[in-house]
Design a protein around this motif. Structure first.
Motif, PDB file in Angstrom:
ATOM      1  N   GLU A 449      36.995   9.332  40.717  1.00  0.00           N
ATOM      2  CA  GLU A 449      37.428   8.304  41.816  1.00  0.00           C
ATOM      3  C   GLU A 449      36.983   8.886  43.289  1.00  0.00           C
ATOM      4  OE1 GLU A 449      40.203   7.755  38.468  1.00  0.00           O
ATOM      5  OE2 GLU A 449      39.164   9.500  39.278  1.00  0.00           O
ATOM      6  N   LYS A 450      37.028  10.256  43.334  1.00  0.00           N
ATOM      7  CA  LYS A 450      36.734  10.824  44.683  1.00  0.00           C
ATOM      8  C   LYS A 450      35.299  10.770  44.863  1.00  0.00           C
ATOM      9  CE  LYS A 450      40.846  13.637  44.536  1.00  0.00           C
ATOM     10  NZ  LYS A 450      41.367  15.165  44.521  1.00  0.00           N
ATOM     11  N   ALA A 457      36.701   2.629  43.113  1.00  0.00           N
ATOM     12  CA  ALA A 457      37.293   3.080  41.893  1.00  0.00           C
ATOM     13  C   ALA A 457      38.336   1.835  41.591  1.00  0.00           C
ATOM     14  CB  ALA A 457      37.968   4.316  42.288  1.00  0.00           C
ATOM     15  N   ASP A 458      39.072   1.305  42.527  1.00  0.00           N
ATOM     16  CA  ASP A 458      40.005   0.167  42.204  1.00  0.00           C
ATOM     17  C   ASP A 458      39.416  -0.967  41.674  1.00  0.00           C
ATOM     18  OD1 ASP A 458      42.126   1.723  43.279  1.00  0.00           O
ATOM     19  OD2 ASP A 458      41.945   0.965  45.394  1.00  0.00           O
ATOM     20  N   LYS A 461      38.137  -0.233  37.865  1.00  0.00           N
ATOM     21  CA  LYS A 461      39.571  -0.248  37.162  1.00  0.00           C
ATOM     22  C   LYS A 461      39.840  -1.669  36.962  1.00  0.00           C
ATOM     23  CE  LYS A 461      41.039   4.564  37.833  1.00  0.00           C
ATOM     24  NZ  LYS A 461      41.842   5.644  38.353  1.00  0.00           N
ATOM     25  N   TYR A 468      34.826   0.939  31.680  1.00  0.00           N
ATOM     26  CA  TYR A 468      36.269   1.508  31.872  1.00  0.00           C
ATOM     27  C   TYR A 468      36.806   0.557  30.692  1.00  0.00           C
ATOM     28  CZ  TYR A 468      40.439   2.896  34.002  1.00  0.00           C
ATOM     29  OH  TYR A 468      41.606   3.332  34.562  1.00  0.00           O
TER      30      TYR A 468
END
Length: 478
Positions: A449-450, A457-458, A461, A468
């Motif tokens: 995510e970083k 990333a959000d 997901k 994912y």
């Protein structure tokens, strides 16, 4: 065993439409004669199909019907849509539904310019159809832009006529299958004769259609070399957004977009604007994905394609999908649209591909012909460094090793600042690799995510992008 149905000729398609007593509408053609409607007149039985056929060829007369256009530009999408809607409104006004029950109204229109006398302008145009699938339905629209490749105006007119027939027949027969409709547009037309570089579907019959996927079909089917859509996912005409602009392009898989991609883009663009004195308003930025990259794992995965462009769209970027495996073809594509500056940001591995002679075996002039097109005047490569994961060596333009036979050529381009290193890059990103991020995403290994831009990333997901898996997602919260 699947039976392959023979393709109908334009005359057969026109006759089939004429014999369908529920189809009724008008033809308005500007700039190339009445090339589409003549197929319907010649096929026979047109009296129950054609309400009106016209060619408002004179600009003053055309303005009196459809209104004036900004900057006196008549071969535009706006003009076409005005024509379609005006003509449909006339049908609704003048033909009573009570006396013509069961009829599906339509309006076909085109506004084109064919090749000029000096053959300096090849010709292009807008073609569209506004139509009903059933008499009580709201109207649908299909609009497309074409570029003519033939060197004779008469041949271009004939091609336009066949295309118009294919569009009308396809709309009334394949509205439930837009991919098949797109494929049918070039029935009886050679791909060498015409290019369709933009298509847009709208209306209730196409409420489920994602026009980005339709754009993808154009490139996938070899009907155009490239398509462009903005961050909102709207199809854009290349000429509209590239004309007289400076262009800065970044090629990648963007699967997903990483901090490396953004650092390469931002630092490269910053240098590009400073080098050439370009303003943001004068510069068009494009994130390019090639068909070859989309096919890297076999057939094109449309979900994967949409995942990539959705993320780029969220970040506010314009996307170009192309069939340009070689970089010189991308630059050659930009050249007719602009005399401005062109910049390309790329990684070291991509530069090694540029200097690989095997990529140019199909060119009669080989790598020298390719370089003539690639390193054209006003073009510059902005090279992003690469940290070798095995040796930990940072590869840049200064220590990059190309084939011995091309060393001097490489030095020449570097000496003349056609290849420059991207400065002020973030060294913290040197060990970010998209293939590792993909593995982490699919296996829910934390930390990835970083390594992607904020908000990405959000989105991944939330939508289950790039492998994912939802079931693993649930375990994280159990």
């Amino acid at each position: 065993m699947t039976v392959i149905q023979p393709k109908l000729t334009p005359k057969q398609k026109a006759l089939a439409i004429n014999l369908d007593q529920t189809i009724y509408g008008t033809f308005a053609e500007i700039g190339a004669g009445q090339e589409t409607v003549r197929h319907f007149f010649r096929a026979g039985g047109a009296s129950q199909t054609i309400a009106k056929a016209m060619s408002a060829y004179d600009k003053d007369f055309s303005d009196a019907i459809y209104g004036k256009e900004a900057k006196n530009r008549y071969v535009t999408q706006n003009r076409l849509r005005k024509m379609l809607r005006y003509e449909v409104s006339l049908i609704e006004e003048r033909v009573s539904r009570a006396t013509c029950p069961g009829r599906k109204f339509f309006s076909y229109a085109n506004t084109v310019t064919t090749i000029n006398f000096d053959k300096t302008m090849k010709g292009h145009g807008w073609v569209g159809l506004r139509f009903q699938c059933h008499e009580a339905d709201d109207y649908n629209e299909i609009v497309l832009h074409v570029k003519f490749n033939e060197n004779d105006a008469t041949l271009q007119q004939e091609t336009l006529g066949s295309l118009g027939v294919n569009l009308i027949y396809g709309a009334f027969n394949y509205a439930d299958n837009p991919r098949r409709m797109i494929n049918s547009l070039l029935d009886d037309i050679s791909k060498d004769n015409i290019e369709i570089d933009m298509i847009d579907f709208s209306g209730p019959a196409f409420s489920y259609v994602d026009n980005r996927l339709m754009s993808l079909q154009l490139v996938k089917n070899g009907m155009t070399d490239a398509v462009i859509f903005n961050s909102e996912g709207n199809n854009m005409l290349p000429a509209d957004i590239l004309y007289k602009k400076n262009i800065f392009a970044v090629r990648g898989s963007f699967r997903p977009v990483t901090l490396v991609n953004i650092d390469m883009f931002e630092k490269g663009l910053e240098m590009f604007k400073k080098d050439w004195g370009c303003s943001q308003e004068e510069t068009e930025v494009l994130f390019e994905i090639t068909i070859a990259n989309l096919r890297a794992a076999g057939d094109i995965d449309e979900r994967d394609f949409l995942d990539r462009v959705d993320v780029l769209g969220k970040l506010g970027y314009t996307v170009i999908i192309s069939n340009f495996s070689e970089y010189y073809r991308l630059i050659d594509y930009f050249a007719p649209y602009t005399n401005g500056k062109i910049g390309v940001a790329m990684g070291v591995n991509n530069m090694l591909d540029v200097f690989d002679e095997n990529y140019y075996e199909n060119l009669s002039g080989g790598i020298l012909e390719a370089f003539g097109k690639f390193f054209r005047k006003g073009m510059r490569v902005y090279l992003y460094p690469y940290k070798d994961p095995e040796t930990q060596q940072l590869l840049t333009a200064n220590n990059l090793k190309v084939n011995d036979s091309l060393k001097e050529l490489y030095k020449y381009f570097k000496h003349n600042k056609r290849i420059v290193d991207i400065q002020n890059f973030n060294p913290d990103y040197s060990e970010i690799y998209s293939r590792i991020i993909l593995d982490k995403i699919a296996n829910h290994i934390p930390g990835w995510e970083k390594e992607v831009p904020e908000g990405v990333a959000d989105l991944i997901k939330e939508r289950g992008m790039f492998g994912y898996k939802e079931e693993l997602k649930l375990k994280e919260f159990s």
